[in-house]
Design an enzyme around this catalytic site. Structure first.
Site, PDB file in Angstrom:
ATOM      1  N   LYS A 157       2.258  10.973   7.201  1.00  0.00           N
ATOM      2  CA  LYS A 157       1.420  10.709   8.373  1.00  0.00           C
ATOM      3  C   LYS A 157       1.887  11.444   9.637  1.00  0.00           C
ATOM      4  CE  LYS A 157      -1.301   6.923   6.748  1.00  0.00           C
ATOM      5  NZ  LYS A 157      -0.890   5.954   5.750  1.00  0.00           N
ATOM      6  N   ASP A 209       9.272   2.947   2.180  1.00  0.00           N
ATOM      7  CA  ASP A 209       8.074   3.716   2.479  1.00  0.00           C
ATOM      8  C   ASP A 209       7.795   3.546   3.977  1.00  0.00           C
ATOM      9  OD1 ASP A 209       5.550   4.726   2.952  1.00  0.00           O
ATOM     10  OD2 ASP A 209       4.644   3.887   1.137  1.00  0.00           O
ATOM     11  N   PHE A 266       0.858  -1.188   0.000  1.00  0.00           N
ATOM     12  CA  PHE A 266       0.000   0.000   0.000  1.00  0.00           C
ATOM     13  C   PHE A 266       0.890   1.233   0.000  1.00  0.00           C
ATOM     14  CE2 PHE A 266      -2.333   3.589   1.527  1.00  0.00           C
ATOM     15  CZ  PHE A 266      -3.491   3.521   0.771  1.00  0.00           C
TER      16      PHE A 266
HETATM   17  C1  LIG Z   1      -1.046   6.029   4.296  1.00  0.00           C
HETATM   18  C2  LIG Z   1       0.064   5.500   3.485  1.00  0.00           C
HETATM   19  C3  LIG Z   1       0.401   6.078   2.244  1.00  0.00           C
HETATM   20  C4  LIG Z   1      -0.420   7.179   1.608  1.00  0.00           C
HETATM   21  O1  LIG Z   1      -0.480   8.328   2.370  1.00  0.00           O
HETATM   22  P1  LIG Z   1      -1.630   9.422   2.076  1.00  0.00           P
HETATM   23  O2  LIG Z   1      -1.265  10.569   2.971  1.00  0.00           O
HETATM   24  O3  LIG Z   1      -2.939   8.790   2.444  1.00  0.00           O
HETATM   25  O4  LIG Z   1      -1.553   9.744   0.634  1.00  0.00           O
HETATM   26  C5  LIG Z   1       1.496   5.575   1.573  1.00  0.00           C
HETATM   27  N1  LIG Z   1       2.226   4.568   2.084  1.00  0.00           N
HETATM   28  C6  LIG Z   1       1.938   3.987   3.269  1.00  0.00           C
HETATM   29  C7  LIG Z   1       2.806   2.891   3.783  1.00  0.00           C
HETATM   30  C8  LIG Z   1       0.839   4.427   3.997  1.00  0.00           C
HETATM   31  O5  LIG Z   1       0.525   3.823   5.151  1.00  0.00           O
END
Ligand SMILES: *Cc1c(COP(=O)(O)O)cnc(C)c1O
Length: 405
Positions: free
Chosen positions: A255, A226, A141
C-alpha cells in the site's frame, strides 16, 4: 445525462462487478482533496485504503517518479539497476532487518511470506515435507489469491473459490492463549494484522502483540506481521507493532510503500529467514523495478523524518476524541483505532454504513463502509486539523440527518 452518470453506466456495463463504488467519478486530486468530473471537491477519508498516507500528488514522491520515468522504468531482475541497492538498504534499515524481497501487490507479499515461512520450516526448523502449518486469525484480511482466501473467514471472500489450500489453522483474534493452543510441532509461523483493517479497524487487547512475540520465540515459530495497511505511519508509529515495542520476524508491507503512485510491496526479514530463498525459487517480473524503487526510496525518505508518524499521532488523538464524543446521542455505537485510523460503528437503527457513506459523500466527504454498519476513516496523513474537524462535523451532521428520516 450527466458526465458522472454516463461514465458510471459505461463502467458498470464493461467491468466485472467485484466492487460497489460510491457514485463519484474522480478526475484529479491534491493532498487530502479530490475533485470529480463535475468539479465538486471531496475530502478523501479513505486514502486508497491507506495507500495515500503521504497525500495525493505528494511533491517529493511525484518528482522522484517523474525523474525516474524519464530515465529508466524496467530492467527485470535479470539485471541490477541503480535504484535497487538504496531501496533494499533503506527499507531493511527502516525495519531494523537484514534484507528485503520486493514484490508488487500486498497479496503477492503475503504469498511470499507464506512461501518463505514454509521453506524456513522445512530447511531450518526441520518440519517433515509438506507438513507445515501456519496459524492465522479469524476475520483476517490478507488479500485475494486462492491460497489467501483459503483461510479467510469471510464467506464472500472464500466461498465458491475452492478447493482451499491446506496448511492453515484459524484462531480467534486477540487471544494469545488460542495461538498457544493451536501451535504444534509443524507450526512454522503465526500470521496476523497488528490491527485488523478490513474487519473494521479492530485493535487487539493491550499486551497481545508482546505475548504473540513471546509465544513465537518460545516455540521456534516465525511471527509474521501483515503491516500492509497498518504500517508506514498510519497509526502514529512507523509500524503498528512499534506501539508495543514488538519486532516481528517478518514484516509484510505494501500500500503506502508505493506512495499512491505504483504498486510496491515487500517482505522484510533477517538473513536467516529470507536467506532460504535461492535463485529460481521465487520471483516477479515487476518486483523491485526501477520506478517502484525510486518511488519507494522517496517514501522511505519521508518516513525517516518522522513527521508523518507525528502528525498521525497528534491528529489521531483529535480524531478519536471527537469521534468518541459522538457515542450515544450522536448515533455512534463504538469507535476503535489508533492514529489517523478509525472504525466507527453506526447505530443500525439510523441506517447502514453504506447509507452513512452516501450521506457523507453528499456533504463532501469520501469514506467507505465495511461489514454492514461500520465506516472507516483514514484520511491522508497530510490532512489539516481544520479539514479533519470539518470531516467529523459532516459525519455528525450526516448521522443527525439520517436519524430524522
Ligand atoms: C490491502 C491489504 C492486503 C492486500 O493488498 P493488495 O495490494 O490489495 O493485494 C493484504 N493485507 C492487508 C492487511 C491489507 O490491508
Amino acid at each position: 445525462m450527466s458526465k458522472t452518470r454516463e461514465l458510471i453506466e459505461l463502467s458498470e456495463r464493461r467491468s466485472a462487478h467485484n466492487y460497489h463504488p460510491l457514485p463519484v467519478v474522480v478526475h484529479e486530486a491534491r493532498g487530502a482533496w479530490v475533485t470529480d468530473v463535475e468539479g465538486t471537491r471531496y475530502l478523501d477519508c479513505l486514502a486508497g485504503y491507506s495507500s495515500l498516507n503521504f497525500g495525493h500528488g505528494n511533491p517529493a514522491i511525484v518528482q522522484a517518479a517523474q525523474e525516474q520515468l524519464q530515465r529508466l522504468t524496467l530492467t527485470s531482475r535479470a539485471f541490477f539497476h541503480d535504484q535497487f541497492a538504496e531501496f533494499c538498504e533503506g527499507l531493511a534499515d527502516l525495519c531494523g532487518k537484514d534484507m528485503i524481497l520486493p514484490m508488487n501487490t500486498g497479496a503477492e507479499a503475503v504469498e511470499t511470506a507464506i512461501k518463505v515461512a514454509r521453506k524456513w520450516g522445512y530447511e531450518v526448523k526441520g518440519v517433515a515435507p509438506d507438513q507445515a502449518n501456519i496459524v492465522v486469525m479469524e476475520d483476517n484480511f490478507h488479500g485475494r489469491t486462492t491460497t489467501i482466501v483459503s483461510f479467510s473467514t469471510d464467506p464472500d471472500a472464500r466461498d465458491g473459490f475452492g478447493p482451499a489450500t491446506p496448511g492453515f489453522t484459524i484462531v480467534k483474534y486477540g487471544s494469545a492463549e488460542a495461538i498457544r493452543e493451536a501451535i504444534d510441532a509443524n507450526t512454522v509461523a503465526v500470521l496476523l494484522e497488528p490491527i485488523q483493517g478490513e474487519a473494521g479497524v479492530l485493535v487487539p487487547p493491550a499486551g497481545y502483540l508482546q505475548q504473540v512475540r513471546e509465544i513465537c520465540t518460545e516455540n521456534n515459530v516465525l511471527f509474521i506481521a501483515d503491516e500492509i495497511q497498518s504500517g508506514l505511519g498510519r497509526t502514529g508509529d512507523t509500524f503498528a507493532c512499534d506501539h508495543e515495542g514488538v519486532v516481528p520476524d517478518m514484516y509484510v508491507l505494501g500500500k503506502a510503500l508505493g506512495g499512491g503512485v505504483v504498486p510496491v510491496s515487500a517482505v522484510v526479514a533477517d538473513a536467516d529467514v529470507l536467506g532460504v530463498i535461492k535463485p529460481g525459487q521465487h520471483g516477479s517480473t515487476f518486483g523491485g523495478n526501477p520506478l517502484a524503487c525510486a518511488v519507494g526510496n522517496a517514501v522511505i525518505r519521508l518516513l525517516r523524518t518522522g513527521e508523518y508518524q507525528a502528525r498521525a499521532k497528534e491528529l489521531g488523538a483529535l480524531l478519536h476524541e471527537r469521534l468518541t464524543g459522538l457515542i450515544g446521542t450522536g448515533g455512534v455505537v463504538a469507535v476503535r483505532g489508533r492514529g489517523l485510523w478509525a472504525g466507527v460503528d453506526i447505530d443500525p437503527s439510523i441506517g447502514t454504513g453504506r447509507q452513512v457513506c452516501e450521506a457523507l459523500m453528499r456533504r463532501g466527504v469520501l469514506a467507505k463502509d465495511t461489514h454492514g454498519s461500520t465506516i472507516r476513516l483514514a484520511p491522508p496523513l497530510v490532512v489539516s486539523e481544520e479539514d479533519l474537524n470539518w470531516a467529523v462535523d459532516q459525519l455528525a451532521a450526516a448521522l443527525a440527518e439520517l436519524s430524522e428520516d
